[in-house]
Design a protein around this motif. Sequence first.
Motif, PDB file in Angstrom:
ATOM      1  N   ARG A 223       0.861  -1.186   0.000  1.00 22.18           N
ATOM      2  CA  ARG A 223       0.000   0.000   0.000  1.00 22.18           C
ATOM      3  C   ARG A 223       0.900   1.240   0.000  1.00 22.18           C
ATOM      4  N   GLU A 224       0.862   1.973  -1.073  1.00 18.43           N
ATOM      5  CA  GLU A 224       1.767   3.120  -1.207  1.00 18.43           C
ATOM      6  C   GLU A 224       1.039   4.460  -1.244  1.00 18.43           C
ATOM      7  N   ASP A 225      -0.267   4.479  -1.530  1.00 17.40           N
ATOM      8  CA  ASP A 225      -0.971   5.738  -1.720  1.00 17.40           C
ATOM      9  C   ASP A 225      -1.768   6.164  -0.497  1.00 17.40           C
ATOM     10  N   ASP A 226      -1.569   5.517   0.602  1.00 14.73           N
ATOM     11  CA  ASP A 226      -2.310   5.788   1.816  1.00 14.73           C
ATOM     12  C   ASP A 226      -1.524   6.795   2.673  1.00 14.73           C
ATOM     13  N   PRO A 227      -2.145   7.930   3.079  1.00 16.78           N
ATOM     14  CA  PRO A 227      -1.406   8.905   3.897  1.00 16.78           C
ATOM     15  C   PRO A 227      -0.950   8.333   5.235  1.00 16.78           C
ATOM     16  N   PHE A 228      -1.722   7.421   5.804  1.00 17.61           N
ATOM     17  CA  PHE A 228      -1.313   6.818   7.067  1.00 17.61           C
ATOM     18  C   PHE A 228      -0.103   5.902   6.874  1.00 17.61           C
ATOM     19  N   VAL A 229      -0.024   5.279   5.709  1.00 16.52           N
ATOM     20  CA  VAL A 229       1.145   4.452   5.402  1.00 16.52           C
ATOM     21  C   VAL A 229       2.393   5.321   5.357  1.00 16.52           C
ATOM     22  N   ARG A 230       2.298   6.440   4.647  1.00 22.36           N
ATOM     23  CA  ARG A 230       3.455   7.338   4.527  1.00 22.36           C
ATOM     24  C   ARG A 230       3.870   7.880   5.893  1.00 22.36           C
ATOM     25  N   ASP A 231       2.878   8.249   6.710  1.00 17.10           N
ATOM     26  CA  ASP A 231       3.196   8.762   8.040  1.00 17.10           C
ATOM     27  C   ASP A 231       3.861   7.703   8.906  1.00 17.10           C
ATOM     28  N   ALA A 232       3.308   6.490   8.895  1.00 16.65           N
ATOM     29  CA  ALA A 232       3.850   5.424   9.738  1.00 16.65           C
ATOM     30  C   ALA A 232       5.283   5.085   9.351  1.00 16.65           C
ATOM     31  N   ARG A 233       5.565   5.087   8.060  1.00 19.29           N
ATOM     32  CA  ARG A 233       6.919   4.768   7.619  1.00 19.29           C
ATOM     33  C   ARG A 233       7.894   5.908   7.888  1.00 19.29           C
ATOM     34  N   ALA A 234       7.397   7.139   7.856  1.00 17.41           N
ATOM     35  CA  ALA A 234       8.281   8.289   8.054  1.00 17.41           C
ATOM     36  C   ALA A 234       8.508   8.609   9.529  1.00 17.41           C
ATOM     37  N   PHE A 235       7.465   8.467  10.350  1.00 15.23           N
ATOM     38  CA  PHE A 235       7.567   8.923  11.735  1.00 15.23           C
ATOM     39  C   PHE A 235       7.308   7.825  12.768  1.00 15.23           C
ATOM     40  N   GLY A 236       6.848   6.647  12.334  1.00 21.09           N
ATOM     41  CA  GLY A 236       6.530   5.585  13.274  1.00 21.09           C
ATOM     42  C   GLY A 236       5.052   5.575  13.629  1.00 21.09           C
ATOM     43  N   LEU A 237       4.622   4.547  14.359  1.00 19.07           N
ATOM     44  CA  LEU A 237       3.215   4.431  14.733  1.00 19.07           C
ATOM     45  C   LEU A 237       2.820   5.480  15.763  1.00 19.07           C
ATOM     46  N   PHE A 238       3.735   5.833  16.660  1.00 18.95           N
ATOM     47  CA  PHE A 238       3.484   6.856  17.670  1.00 18.95           C
ATOM     48  C   PHE A 238       4.564   7.926  17.551  1.00 18.95           C
ATOM     49  N   SER A 239       4.135   9.182  17.510  1.00 14.37           N
ATOM     50  CA  SER A 239       5.104  10.270  17.368  1.00 14.37           C
ATOM     51  C   SER A 239       4.456  11.600  17.739  1.00 14.37           C
ATOM     52  N   PRO A 240       5.211  12.548  18.323  1.00 11.56           N
ATOM     53  CA  PRO A 240       4.683  13.897  18.554  1.00 11.56           C
ATOM     54  C   PRO A 240       4.302  14.604  17.261  1.00 11.56           C
ATOM     55  N   HIS A 241       4.773  14.082  16.134  1.00  9.24           N
ATOM     56  CA  HIS A 241       4.438  14.690  14.846  1.00  9.24           C
ATOM     57  C   HIS A 241       2.926  14.725  14.618  1.00  9.24           C
ATOM     58  N   TYR A 242       2.195  13.771  15.189  1.00 15.68           N
ATOM     59  CA  TYR A 242       0.752  13.670  14.954  1.00 15.68           C
ATOM     60  C   TYR A 242      -0.062  14.455  15.974  1.00 15.68           C
ATOM     61  N   LEU A 243       0.582  15.074  16.939  1.00 17.48           N
ATOM     62  CA  LEU A 243      -0.124  15.641  18.079  1.00 17.48           C
ATOM     63  C   LEU A 243      -1.101  16.735  17.668  1.00 17.48           C
ATOM     64  N   ALA A 244      -0.655  17.696  16.889  1.00 21.05           N
ATOM     65  CA  ALA A 244      -1.521  18.826  16.517  1.00 21.05           C
ATOM     66  C   ALA A 244      -2.732  18.343  15.723  1.00 21.05           C
ATOM     67  N   ARG A 245      -2.502  17.450  14.768  1.00 23.09           N
ATOM     68  CA  ARG A 245      -3.614  16.932  13.962  1.00 23.09           C
ATOM     69  C   ARG A 245      -4.621  16.193  14.821  1.00 23.09           C
ATOM     70  N   ASN A 246      -4.153  15.303  15.679  1.00 29.86           N
ATOM     71  CA  ASN A 246      -5.057  14.482  16.478  1.00 29.86           C
ATOM     72  C   ASN A 246      -5.815  15.306  17.508  1.00 29.86           C
ATOM     73  N   LEU A 247      -5.140  16.293  18.109  1.00 33.76           N
ATOM     74  CA  LEU A 247      -5.836  17.161  19.056  1.00 33.76           C
ATOM     75  C   LEU A 247      -6.951  17.932  18.366  1.00 33.76           C
ATOM     76  N   ARG A 248      -6.698  18.376  17.155  1.00 30.20           N
ATOM     77  CA  ARG A 248      -7.708  19.141  16.428  1.00 30.20           C
ATOM     78  C   ARG A 248      -8.941  18.291  16.135  1.00 30.20           C
ATOM     79  N   TYR A 249      -8.728  17.086  15.608  1.00 34.40           N
ATOM     80  CA  TYR A 249      -9.880  16.264  15.234  1.00 34.40           C
ATOM     81  C   TYR A 249     -10.588  15.667  16.439  1.00 34.40           C
ATOM     82  N   ALA A 250      -9.856  15.338  17.497  1.00 40.58           N
ATOM     83  CA  ALA A 250     -10.485  14.722  18.670  1.00 40.58           C
ATOM     84  C   ALA A 250     -11.277  15.726  19.490  1.00 40.58           C
TER      85      ALA A 250
END
Length: 450
Positions: free
Chosen positions: A292-319
């Motif tokens: 799976r190459e066209d999935d944004p979550f795939v790209r994020d997981a490969r670039a930053f890992g499953l857990f990372s502060p990189h996702y904090l702002a996005r997740n806080l906004r949507y949650a």
Amino acid sequence: MCARCARPRELNCRLTIADHHARAQPGKWRTFLGAAAVLIAFVVLCQARFWRPDELFTITENIQIGEAQSWWMGRLDLPERKWDSALFKGRAYSHFPPMFSFIAATAVPFFDGVPHWFIVLVIVLPVPLLAYALFLRRTGSAAWGAVLAIGFVCGTSVLPVLDKTLRGSGPYFVNQTLATAGILLFLCEFFGRRRVWLAAVGVATAALSRQLSIAYLIPLGWLALTPGDADRNPKPERKRRAKTPRWRLGFGGGAAVVLGMFLVVAAVPMTLNALKFGHPLDSGYMRIYEGREDDPFVRDARAFGLFSPHYLARNLRYANIGVPEVHDIEMAGRREVYLRPNPWGTGIWWTTPLLLFLFVDARRLLGDRSNQVLLVAAGIIYLALMLYHSTGYEQRGFNRYSLDYVPALLALIAPGCLETLWRRWLTAGVVAWSVLYFAVLLPRPNIRIW
């Protein structure tokens, strides 16, 4: 005199609001009517069909059913690869926590799958019943227990999650439903009779369905190692036992149960990981992204890992905010503006505003040790979800991940919601709004505002 229980002032009544409610539990007939009201409200407001006697779910709908069938054939891999299955050495495996696979394994030998009625009775209906049991305990009122239970089942993301579980039995929604049931069972005991073994069953059910629920081992351990409430046990023998630390009451009442449950929720998944992927700490999650190459979550997981502060702002906004999307279109020369549910995640504070009582009663909640340990567990889960690489997408207009911590938060604030007359009116109003949103507005794909 104590204003609530009329005890003499010199006895220095120290019961909390929840304790006073617990002393005034309603009769069996009112309890039955309250439970019936919750079930009827859920059946009426949930748009999924409850009676589909010929429907049979298989690996096509849920790969964990395929995993259960493979177990009966003496193998661990799936007969075919489906979406979100892990690929390892040319074989497909389920990466999901194993609770539903165990449950499905009890049905597949007899039905060659899992019947729809099995999902209804074993997976879905326990949730509204456990919710009612919890809020009945927290309020001491059959009527208000039913109101808050309906607010939870039909006025939070529980409703769309149960709806999707009934419709398609997808693994993400089935596992979320099982975890919610486990958390509710744990909370019923945490605020109720404090039976450690039954609370441990709830935590195990949740943790083997949603891994982050293992954080509830913290309040479970506190429950096992602290004395009971002597005020509720006036008889001498019960009072003596209530004052005794639970770890001294034997296996059934204390630390051995918690330790055993920790070993279960850790050893079972790790053993399956080792058998499937060659290492106990390899859950296979990253392997679902093979091919799976066209999935944004795939790209994020490969670039930053499953857990990372990189996702904090996005997740806080949507949650926390996660407002609907505005679509401005032109139809036959006319401008039309529509609101559409947000598929990335929807804010819990405006969809379930009853949670704002957390801030109103913050000082009181933080002044009680049992509340503190439960808040710590919910906070750990919340923080982990904010660092997670996925928001739960796709989820139109709701936030299924919030069900990992919202039940605990609502259980904490329930007594305070009814403390005064104006609070009761406010509670009724915000519960009505939440039910209106999840049961009436959310099923509509578009809401025209212009």
